[in-house]
Design a protein around this motif. Structure first.
Motif, PDB file in Angstrom:
ATOM      1  N   GLU A  61       3.564  13.864  -3.279  1.00 48.28           N
ATOM      2  CA  GLU A  61       3.952  12.504  -2.908  1.00 48.28           C
ATOM      3  C   GLU A  61       2.698  11.664  -2.702  1.00 48.28           C
ATOM      4  N   TYR A  62       2.770  10.416  -3.128  1.00 43.96           N
ATOM      5  CA  TYR A  62       1.657   9.486  -2.925  1.00 43.96           C
ATOM      6  C   TYR A  62       2.012   8.496  -1.831  1.00 43.96           C
ATOM      7  N   SER A  63       1.010   8.130  -1.032  1.00 44.44           N
ATOM      8  CA  SER A  63       1.192   7.114  -0.013  1.00 44.44           C
ATOM      9  C   SER A  63      -0.088   6.298   0.119  1.00 44.44           C
ATOM     10  N   GLY A  64       0.067   4.985   0.304  1.00 40.68           N
ATOM     11  CA  GLY A  64      -1.099   4.161   0.582  1.00 40.68           C
ATOM     12  C   GLY A  64      -1.190   2.901  -0.247  1.00 40.68           C
ATOM     13  N   ASN A  65      -1.030   1.751   0.407  1.00 42.73           N
ATOM     14  CA  ASN A  65      -1.253   0.445  -0.229  1.00 42.73           C
ATOM     15  C   ASN A  65      -0.448   0.248  -1.519  1.00 42.73           C
ATOM     16  N   THR A  66       0.779   0.707  -1.502  1.00 44.63           N
ATOM     17  CA  THR A  66       1.640   0.546  -2.674  1.00 44.63           C
ATOM     18  C   THR A  66       2.345  -0.799  -2.627  1.00 44.63           C
ATOM     19  N   THR A  67       2.350  -1.489  -3.757  1.00 39.95           N
ATOM     20  CA  THR A  67       3.038  -2.777  -3.894  1.00 39.95           C
ATOM     21  C   THR A  67       3.906  -2.747  -5.138  1.00 39.95           C
ATOM     22  N   LEU A  68       4.712  -3.774  -5.299  1.00 38.41           N
ATOM     23  CA  LEU A  68       5.516  -3.876  -6.520  1.00 38.41           C
ATOM     24  C   LEU A  68       4.637  -4.026  -7.750  1.00 38.41           C
TER      25      LEU A  68
ATOM     26  N   GLU B 241      -0.738  16.031   4.750  1.00 37.22           N
ATOM     27  CA  GLU B 241      -1.460  14.950   4.099  1.00 37.22           C
ATOM     28  C   GLU B 241      -2.807  15.465   3.614  1.00 37.22           C
ATOM     29  N   ALA B 242      -3.286  14.911   2.522  1.00 35.51           N
ATOM     30  CA  ALA B 242      -4.611  15.248   2.006  1.00 35.51           C
ATOM     31  C   ALA B 242      -5.341  13.960   1.656  1.00 35.51           C
ATOM     32  N   GLU B 243      -6.585  13.857   2.119  1.00 35.17           N
ATOM     33  CA  GLU B 243      -7.397  12.673   1.820  1.00 35.17           C
ATOM     34  C   GLU B 243      -8.460  12.961   0.774  1.00 35.17           C
ATOM     35  N   THR B 244      -8.583  14.233   0.376  1.00 34.02           N
ATOM     36  CA  THR B 244      -9.541  14.626  -0.657  1.00 34.02           C
ATOM     37  C   THR B 244      -8.886  15.670  -1.552  1.00 34.02           C
ATOM     38  N   LEU B 245      -9.479  15.882  -2.727  1.00 36.24           N
ATOM     39  CA  LEU B 245      -8.965  16.920  -3.619  1.00 36.24           C
ATOM     40  C   LEU B 245      -9.146  18.305  -3.022  1.00 36.24           C
ATOM     41  N   ASP B 246     -10.199  18.518  -2.247  1.00 31.50           N
ATOM     42  CA  ASP B 246     -10.386  19.813  -1.603  1.00 31.50           C
ATOM     43  C   ASP B 246      -9.258  20.086  -0.609  1.00 31.50           C
TER      44      ASP B 246
ATOM     45  N   ASP C  19      -3.106  10.799   0.149  1.00 27.40           N
ATOM     46  CA  ASP C  19      -3.218   9.514   0.820  1.00 27.40           C
ATOM     47  C   ASP C  19      -4.244   8.619   0.146  1.00 27.40           C
ATOM     48  N   ASP C  20      -3.751   7.545  -0.478  1.00 27.68           N
ATOM     49  CA  ASP C  20      -4.615   6.490  -1.007  1.00 27.68           C
ATOM     50  C   ASP C  20      -5.634   7.001  -2.026  1.00 27.68           C
ATOM     51  N   PHE C  21      -5.222   7.947  -2.885  1.00 27.18           N
ATOM     52  CA  PHE C  21      -6.110   8.438  -3.943  1.00 27.18           C
ATOM     53  C   PHE C  21      -6.259   7.380  -5.035  1.00 27.18           C
ATOM     54  N   PRO C  22      -7.453   7.199  -5.593  1.00 30.61           N
ATOM     55  CA  PRO C  22      -7.578   6.409  -6.827  1.00 30.61           C
ATOM     56  C   PRO C  22      -6.754   7.075  -7.929  1.00 30.61           C
ATOM     57  N   LEU C  23      -6.376   6.310  -8.935  1.00 33.43           N
ATOM     58  CA  LEU C  23      -5.465   6.832  -9.954  1.00 33.43           C
ATOM     59  C   LEU C  23      -6.026   8.051 -10.681  1.00 33.43           C
TER      60      LEU C  23
ATOM     61  N   ARG D  23       7.064  11.652  -5.879  1.00 34.93           N
ATOM     62  CA  ARG D  23       7.575  10.657  -4.933  1.00 34.93           C
ATOM     63  C   ARG D  23       6.467   9.686  -4.536  1.00 34.93           C
ATOM     64  N   VAL D  24       6.873   8.490  -4.161  1.00 36.56           N
ATOM     65  CA  VAL D  24       5.962   7.514  -3.557  1.00 36.56           C
ATOM     66  C   VAL D  24       6.607   7.047  -2.264  1.00 36.56           C
ATOM     67  N   SER D  25       5.924   7.243  -1.151  1.00 31.78           N
ATOM     68  CA  SER D  25       6.453   6.783   0.137  1.00 31.78           C
ATOM     69  C   SER D  25       5.838   5.429   0.463  1.00 31.78           C
ATOM     70  N   ILE D  26       6.688   4.524   0.970  1.00 29.72           N
ATOM     71  CA  ILE D  26       6.286   3.131   1.163  1.00 29.72           C
ATOM     72  C   ILE D  26       6.784   2.640   2.517  1.00 29.72           C
TER      73      ILE D  26
END
Length: 291
Positions: free
Chosen positions: A251-258, A203-208, A224-228, A271-274
Motif C-alpha cells: 500500500e502507498y501513502s503520502g501526499n496523494t491527490t487526484l 510502514e516503511a520509509e526506505t527500501l531497506d 510512505d511517500d516513496f518517489p515513483l 492499495r493507496v490510502s488517502i
C-alpha cells in the motif's frame, strides 16, 4: 414510517448510529425548538430534499433515525439508496408529518446526509481516477471525531476499502513505533509476540525497511511517500515475495491527490490510502423545501 427503496445493510462496526443521532439532536434542540412553535402543533407538512450538485448518496440510516426520534409519525419516502450517483436538482427523498417535527429535524438530518455524502463523493472521485489499474482506494483513521464509523461506511458507499477501523483491530507499526522499539525488525518481533489475532502491518520509509518487512512476511507493507521509481522497486520486491509464497499486500501513502493518484496506481501497488477523503471534507450541497 420509512419507505422504499431499501438501503444497503450497514456494516457491523456501525454500532453507534443512535448514539451519534442522540448527541447531534441534543446539541441542536437543547431545551426545545422555540422557532418551531410559530407553527400550530397540529399542522402537517410535506417537504422534499434535493441535491444541488452531482454526488454519491450516503447517510440514509442517519436521516431516518433523526426524523424518527424527533417524531415517529414522520414518514420518509426515499427515491435513492446509499451508493447511488445523483445529479444536481435530483430528488433524494420526501418527508411528511407534523410540520414542527420536520422543521426541528431538518438541519440535523441534512448535516449527516451532506457530510457522509461528501465523504462518499470524494472517495468516488479517487476510485474513478484509478479505474482499470486494479488498485483500491483505502481510508485512514483521519476521520471527524465522533463520526469514525459513519465515515468508514461512507468510504464503502463511494467504492473505497476500509483500513483498520481503530487501534483495536489491526497492528500498524509506524515510524514512531519503529524508533521506540529500536528498529523495524525489533518492532515486528514484538508485534508477533503479542499474538493479538489481528493483521500485522508496518510502514516503511526506505527500501531497506521494506525488505525487512517483506522478510517478516507482514500482512501489509505501507510504503510512505516513496518517489515513483522507488515505489516501482518496492512493488517488484513485493510481487517477487508473493511469487515465492508470501502474503504481503503493498500500500502507498503520502501526499496523494487526484492529479497524481493514477500515476501512483499504475506502479502496480495494491492499495493507496488517502487521509484527505475523510478529513478534507467538502459537504454536498442539499436543499429541503416545503411543498
Amino acid at each position: 414510517m420509512i419507505t422504499t427503496p431499501a438501503a444497503p445493510m450497514l456494516p457491523d462496526y456501525v454500532n453507534d448510529l443512535q448514539t451519534s443521532v442522540d448527541h447531534a439532536l441534543a446539541e441542536d434542540i437543547g431545551s426545545g425548538d422555540v422557532t418551531a412553535r410559530l407553527v400550530p402543533a397540529n399542522q402537517l407538512g410535506t417537504a422534499r430534499v434535493i441535491a444541488r450538485e452531482d454526488a454519491i448518496v450516503c447517510g440514509r440510516a442517519w436521516v431516518d433515525a433523526v426524523f424518527q426520534q424527533v417524531d415517529p409519525a414522520v414518514a420518509v419516502d426515499w427515491s435513492v439508496s446509499d451508493g447511488d450517483r445523483v445529479h444536481s436538482d435530483q430528488l433524494l427523498f420526501r418527508v411528511h408529518g407534523p410540520a414542527r417535527a420536520l422543521l426541528t429535524a431538518e438541519r440535523t438530518a441534512l448535516n449527516f446526509l451532506q457530510t457522509l455524502s461528501g465523504t462518499a463523493t470524494a472517495v468516488a472521485r479517487y476510485v474513478d481516477a484509478v479505474a482499470g489499474t486494479g488498485c483500491s482506494i483505502v481510508d485512514t483513521r483521519k476521520t471527524l471525531p465522533g463520526l469514525r464509523n459513519a465515515q468508514k461506511y461512507a468510504v464503502r458507499c463511494g467504492g473505497g476499502v476500509n483500513h483498520r477501523i481503530g487501534l483495536y483491530d489491526g497492528i500498524l507499526i509506524k515510524e514512531n513505533h519503529i524508533a521506540a522499539a529500536g528498529g523495524i525488525a525489533a518492532a515486528i518481533a514484538a508485534a508477533r509476540a503479542l499474538d493479538a489475532g489481528v493483521p500485522l502491518m508496518t510502514e516503511a520509509e526506505t527500501l531497506d525497511e521494506a525488505r525487512a518487512a517483506l522478510g517478516a512476511d507482514v500482512d501489509l507493507l505501507l510504503v510512505d511517500d516513496f518517489p515513483l521509481d522507488q515505489l516501482r522497486e518496492a512493488v517488484t520486491l513485493t510481487r517477487s515475495h508473493r511469487a515465492s509464497g508470501g502474503r504481503t499486500v503493498i500500500e502507498y501513502s503520502g501526499n496523494t491527490t487526484l492529479d497524481n493518484v493514477r500515476s501512483i496506481a499504475e506502479t502496480g501497488v495494491d492499495r493507496v490510502s488517502i487521509g484527505a477523503i475523510t478529513k478534507h471534507l467538502s459537504a454536498v450541497d442539499l436543499s429541503m423545501r416545503f411543498a
